[in-house]
Design an enzyme around this catalytic site. Structure first.
Site, PDB file in Angstrom:
ATOM      1  N   GLU A   1       0.798  -1.002   0.414  1.00 43.30           N
ATOM      2  CA  GLU A   1       0.191   0.213  -0.139  1.00 43.30           C
ATOM      3  C   GLU A   1       0.957   1.399  -0.320  1.00 43.30           C
ATOM      4  O   GLU A   1       0.125   2.194   0.226  1.00 43.30           O
ATOM      5  CB  GLU A   1      -0.766  -0.295   1.053  1.00 43.30           C
ATOM      6  CG  GLU A   1      -2.286  -1.227   1.233  1.00 43.30           C
ATOM      7  CD  GLU A   1      -2.471  -1.555   2.453  1.00 43.30           C
ATOM      8  OE1 GLU A   1      -3.432  -1.028   2.570  1.00 43.30           O
ATOM      9  OE2 GLU A   1      -2.082  -1.864   3.156  1.00 43.30           O
TER      10      GLU A   1
ATOM     11  N   SER B   1      -6.230  -3.015   1.568  1.00 43.44           N
ATOM     12  CA  SER B   1      -6.094  -2.398   0.877  1.00 43.44           C
ATOM     13  C   SER B   1      -7.174  -3.542  -0.875  1.00 43.44           C
ATOM     14  O   SER B   1      -6.510  -2.902  -1.724  1.00 43.44           O
ATOM     15  CB  SER B   1      -5.097  -1.960  -0.164  1.00 43.44           C
ATOM     16  OG  SER B   1      -4.862  -0.853   1.045  1.00 43.44           O
TER      17      SER B   1
ATOM     18  N   TYR C   1      -9.314   2.622  -5.971  1.00 40.46           N
ATOM     19  CA  TYR C   1      -7.779   3.374  -6.364  1.00 40.46           C
ATOM     20  C   TYR C   1      -7.466   4.068  -7.182  1.00 40.46           C
ATOM     21  O   TYR C   1      -7.165   5.168  -7.662  1.00 40.46           O
ATOM     22  CB  TYR C   1      -6.595   3.681  -4.884  1.00 40.46           C
ATOM     23  CG  TYR C   1      -6.311   2.866  -3.678  1.00 40.46           C
ATOM     24  CD1 TYR C   1      -6.622   3.886  -2.589  1.00 40.46           C
ATOM     25  CD2 TYR C   1      -6.613   1.598  -3.056  1.00 40.46           C
ATOM     26  CE1 TYR C   1      -7.257   3.876  -1.684  1.00 40.46           C
ATOM     27  CE2 TYR C   1      -6.304   1.736  -1.688  1.00 40.46           C
ATOM     28  CZ  TYR C   1      -6.964   1.994  -1.118  1.00 40.46           C
ATOM     29  OH  TYR C   1      -6.717   2.087  -0.130  1.00 40.46           O
TER      30      TYR C   1
ATOM     31  N   ARG D   1     -11.518   2.965  11.672  1.00 41.27           N
ATOM     32  CA  ARG D   1     -11.904   3.470  10.911  1.00 41.27           C
ATOM     33  C   ARG D   1     -12.890   1.571  11.016  1.00 41.27           C
ATOM     34  O   ARG D   1     -11.982   0.527  10.748  1.00 41.27           O
ATOM     35  CB  ARG D   1     -12.027   3.579   9.417  1.00 41.27           C
ATOM     36  CG  ARG D   1     -13.255   3.973   7.982  1.00 41.27           C
ATOM     37  CD  ARG D   1     -13.239   4.154   7.034  1.00 41.27           C
ATOM     38  NE  ARG D   1     -13.053   2.503   6.601  1.00 41.27           N
ATOM     39  CZ  ARG D   1     -11.844   2.359   5.725  1.00 41.27           C
ATOM     40  NH1 ARG D   1     -11.209   3.180   5.447  1.00 41.27           N
ATOM     41  NH2 ARG D   1     -11.429   0.731   5.817  1.00 41.27           N
TER      42      ARG D   1
ATOM     43  N   ASP E   1     -15.086  -1.421   9.753  1.00 40.72           N
ATOM     44  CA  ASP E   1     -16.322  -1.748   8.657  1.00 40.72           C
ATOM     45  C   ASP E   1     -17.117  -2.895   8.390  1.00 40.72           C
ATOM     46  O   ASP E   1     -16.691  -3.741   9.533  1.00 40.72           O
ATOM     47  CB  ASP E   1     -15.580  -2.117   7.375  1.00 40.72           C
ATOM     48  CG  ASP E   1     -14.544  -0.447   6.975  1.00 40.72           C
ATOM     49  OD1 ASP E   1     -14.672   0.617   7.099  1.00 40.72           O
ATOM     50  OD2 ASP E   1     -13.283  -1.341   6.801  1.00 40.72           O
TER      51      ASP E   1
ATOM     52  N   GLU F   1     -14.000  -5.933   9.921  1.00 37.17           N
ATOM     53  CA  GLU F   1     -12.587  -5.336  10.690  1.00 37.17           C
ATOM     54  C   GLU F   1     -12.303  -3.594  10.775  1.00 37.17           C
ATOM     55  O   GLU F   1     -13.196  -2.977  10.283  1.00 37.17           O
ATOM     56  CB  GLU F   1     -11.494  -5.220   8.752  1.00 37.17           C
ATOM     57  CG  GLU F   1     -11.915  -4.068   7.766  1.00 37.17           C
ATOM     58  CD  GLU F   1     -10.607  -4.256   7.060  1.00 37.17           C
ATOM     59  OE1 GLU F   1      -9.365  -4.557   7.135  1.00 37.17           O
ATOM     60  OE2 GLU F   1     -11.208  -3.507   5.827  1.00 37.17           O
TER      61      GLU F   1
ATOM     62  N   ASN G   1      -9.709  -0.867  11.006  1.00 37.80           N
ATOM     63  CA  ASN G   1      -8.347  -0.118  10.372  1.00 37.80           C
ATOM     64  C   ASN G   1      -7.979   0.763  10.560  1.00 37.80           C
ATOM     65  O   ASN G   1      -8.598   2.290  11.178  1.00 37.80           O
ATOM     66  CB  ASN G   1      -8.843   0.499   8.530  1.00 37.80           C
ATOM     67  CG  ASN G   1      -8.819  -0.655   7.765  1.00 37.80           C
ATOM     68  OD1 ASN G   1      -8.369  -1.594   7.203  1.00 37.80           O
ATOM     69  ND2 ASN G   1     -10.551  -0.905   7.408  1.00 37.80           N
TER      70      ASN G   1
ATOM     71  N   GLY H   1      -7.733   5.239   4.646  1.00 36.33           N
ATOM     72  CA  GLY H   1      -7.624   5.675   4.483  1.00 36.33           C
ATOM     73  C   GLY H   1      -7.541   7.420   4.626  1.00 36.33           C
ATOM     74  O   GLY H   1      -8.939   7.409   5.302  1.00 36.33           O
TER      75      GLY H   1
HETATM   76  N1  LIG Z   1     -17.291 -12.264   4.063  1.00 32.89           N
HETATM   77  C1  LIG Z   1     -17.568 -11.007   2.888  1.00 32.89           C
HETATM   78  N2  LIG Z   1     -18.005 -11.356   2.118  1.00 32.89           N
HETATM   79  C2  LIG Z   1     -18.314 -10.080   1.323  1.00 32.89           C
HETATM   80  N3  LIG Z   1     -17.109  -8.960   0.879  1.00 32.89           N
HETATM   81  C3  LIG Z   1     -16.494  -8.942   1.779  1.00 32.89           C
HETATM   82  C4  LIG Z   1     -16.393 -10.475   2.401  1.00 32.89           C
HETATM   83  N4  LIG Z   1     -14.859  -9.906   2.703  1.00 32.89           N
HETATM   84  C5  LIG Z   1     -14.118  -8.886   1.715  1.00 32.89           C
HETATM   85  N5  LIG Z   1     -15.439  -8.869   1.355  1.00 32.89           N
HETATM   86  C6  LIG Z   1     -15.172  -7.428   0.340  1.00 32.89           C
HETATM   87  O1  LIG Z   1     -13.317  -7.767  -0.090  1.00 32.89           O
HETATM   88  C7  LIG Z   1     -13.487  -6.418   0.365  1.00 32.89           C
HETATM   89  C8  LIG Z   1     -11.920  -6.393   1.029  1.00 32.89           C
HETATM   90  O2  LIG Z   1     -12.000  -7.184   2.102  1.00 32.89           O
HETATM   91  P1  LIG Z   1     -11.694  -6.465   3.585  1.00 32.89           P
HETATM   92  O3  LIG Z   1     -11.399  -7.788   4.396  1.00 32.89           O
HETATM   93  O4  LIG Z   1     -12.035  -5.461   3.884  1.00 32.89           O
HETATM   94  O5  LIG Z   1     -10.050  -6.576   3.115  1.00 32.89           O
HETATM   95  P2  LIG Z   1      -9.687  -5.565   2.964  1.00 32.89           P
HETATM   96  O6  LIG Z   1      -8.379  -5.194   4.725  1.00 32.89           O
HETATM   97  O7  LIG Z   1      -7.764  -5.869   2.498  1.00 32.89           O
HETATM   98  O8  LIG Z   1     -10.024  -3.987   3.119  1.00 32.89           O
HETATM   99  C9  LIG Z   1     -14.292  -5.507   1.096  1.00 32.89           C
HETATM  100  O9  LIG Z   1     -14.643  -4.439   1.180  1.00 32.89           O
HETATM  101  C10 LIG Z   1     -15.948  -6.577   0.585  1.00 32.89           C
HETATM  102  O10 LIG Z   1     -16.124  -5.907  -0.505  1.00 32.89           O
HETATM  103 MG   LIG Z   2     -11.258  -3.425   4.337  1.00 35.91          MG
END
Ligand SMILES: Nc1ncnc2c1ncn2[C@@H]1O[C@H](COP(=O)(O)OP(=O)(O)O)[C@@H](O)[C@H]1O
Ligand SMILES: [Mg+2]
Length: 353
Positions: free
Chosen positions: A18, A181, A250, A289, A291, A305, A307, A311
């Site tokens: 990142e 990301s 991004y 943040r 989520d 998660e 963060n 960002g």
């Molecule tokens: N269990 C899930 N069900 C549906 N979509 C998911 C799931 N996990 C991740 N995503 C999708 O993938 C994106 C990135 O995953 P995330 O866990 O937020 O990782 P990162 O830390 O890379 O942001 C999420 O914003 C969402 O759009």
């Molecule tokens: Mg995420």
């Protein structure tokens, strides 16, 4: 009344995937920080881990140079702790995303040097960065979340993956435990894809999270504070495609951000409450943040998660949610600096040294 001038050391770049995102964030923060209050030192961490102090004319855009949307890492190489120590009294802003920046490593260096810094300390940074460990803490506190397993890469034999596959009913998401990301994240709908996705995630971390795909809206909340954190109005991300991947975040800028999110008053209050609960649970400080997925007609809000260095460009969700909640981008920077100093003072009082 004139507040005393404050030196801000902005740390940006970093060795994670990142790196580029961080350079964009840093250029915006530096431009938005009130010049009548702050003296800025911009310290870039190159992809190879070397630290470089950006000459001021570069980031100020003087001499015909346009720093544009992204600050580049350049200038004389310096020794990390020496350059930090040379700015006694400074507040450090680690604007680093991902491993070796957001994960407690840089925060540990700043603790050793006894410098105030923006954002979470070592423990919260490390735990929030590790999706597998964070999920265990969420589970222990009874926070609702998607079903998942966290496995070491050496446990991901074809046989184990097949058992896992046979054991569930939906598509799966595969992610490196330590990353951000959407780097290394895939959605899979067959056992063959699962094996490929595990290898893709394993490029970034030995620990891999495999979880059910949730059908839901993506809702986020910005949290700000130390001991008594407050939550912003929630926002919503609508990915332009299958999921909110790196391109969407991004490159294409195609995802739609809706702030405030269209939620009922009760939903808004619930998600803000969950966000503050999760923030305190991981011992976050400064900012984070939080989520969620919103499974309507199902389980409701599921935490995804946290963060700890979200960002931070003016169009990023974190500042946008505060803007919608009445706190402007420059005022948010002031508040983060204040919280960094407050935490530093409180820690000094509570540790016997
Ligand atoms: N269990 C899930 N069900 C549906 N979509 C998911 C799931 N996990 C991740 N995503 C999708 O993938 C994106 C990135 O995953 P995330 O866990 O937020 O990782 P990162 O830390 O890379 O942001 C999420 O914003 C969402 O759009
Ligand atoms: Mg995420």
């Amino acid at each position: 009344m004139n507040a005393p001038r404050q030196t801000l050391v902005v740390l940006f770049g970093g060795q994670s995937a990142e790196h580029d995102v961080s350079r964009v964030t840093a250029s915006h923060v530096i431009r938005a920080a009130d010049p009548s209050r702050y003296d800025i030192i911009a310290v870039g961490i190159d992809r190879d881990g070397s630290w470089k102090v950006s000459p001021a004319h570069e980031w100020r855009g003087e001499g015909g140079r346009d720093t544009g949307e992204s600050l580049s890492v350049g200038g004389a190489e310096v020794e990390p702790s020496a350059v930090l120590r040379s700015h006694a009294g400074a507040v450090v802003m680690p604007l680093l995303h991902g491993p070796l920046g957001e994960d407690g490593t840089v925060q540990g260096l700043l603790e050793l040097l006894d410098m105030p810094y923006v954002g979470s300390g070592v423990l919260a940074s490390a735990v929030a960065m590790d999706k597998g460990v964070a999920k265990r803490l969420f589970a222990e506190a009874g926070l609702p979340q998607a079903r998942s397993v966290t496995m070491h890469h050496d446990e991901c034999s074809p046989r184990n993956l097949l058992v896992l596959w046979d054991d569930h009913a939906t598509d799966l998401f595969v992610k490196p435990a330590n990353m951000g990301s959407s780097v290394g994240v895939s959605r899979v709908s067959s056992p063959e894809e699962l094996a490929v996705a595990v290898e893709a995630a394993a490029r970034y971390d030995n620990w891999i999270v495999i979880e059910e795909a949730v059908r839901g809206r993506e809702i986020e909340v910005a949290v700000l504070g130390n001991r008594n954190p407050r939550a912003s109005l929630p926002g919503e991300i609508t990915p332009s495609k299958d999921f909110y991947d790196y391109e969407d975040k991004y490159v294409d800028d195609a995802a739609t951000l809706t702030v405030p999110a269209r939620l009922t008053e009760a939903q808004t209050e619930e998600v803000r409450r969950l966000a503050v609960h999760a923030y305190g649970l991981l011992r976050c400080e400064g900012m984070a943040r939080v989520d969620f997925f919103l499974e309507e007609d199902g389980r409701g809000f599921l935490i995804n998660e946290i963060n700890t260095i979200p960002g931070f460009t003016p169009i990023s969700m974190y500042p946008k949610m505060w803007e919608a909640s009445g706190l402007s981008y420059p005022a948010l920077i002031d508040e983060l600096v204040r919280l960094a100093l407050e935490r530093h003072t409180a820690r000094r009082r509570s540790t016997d040294r």
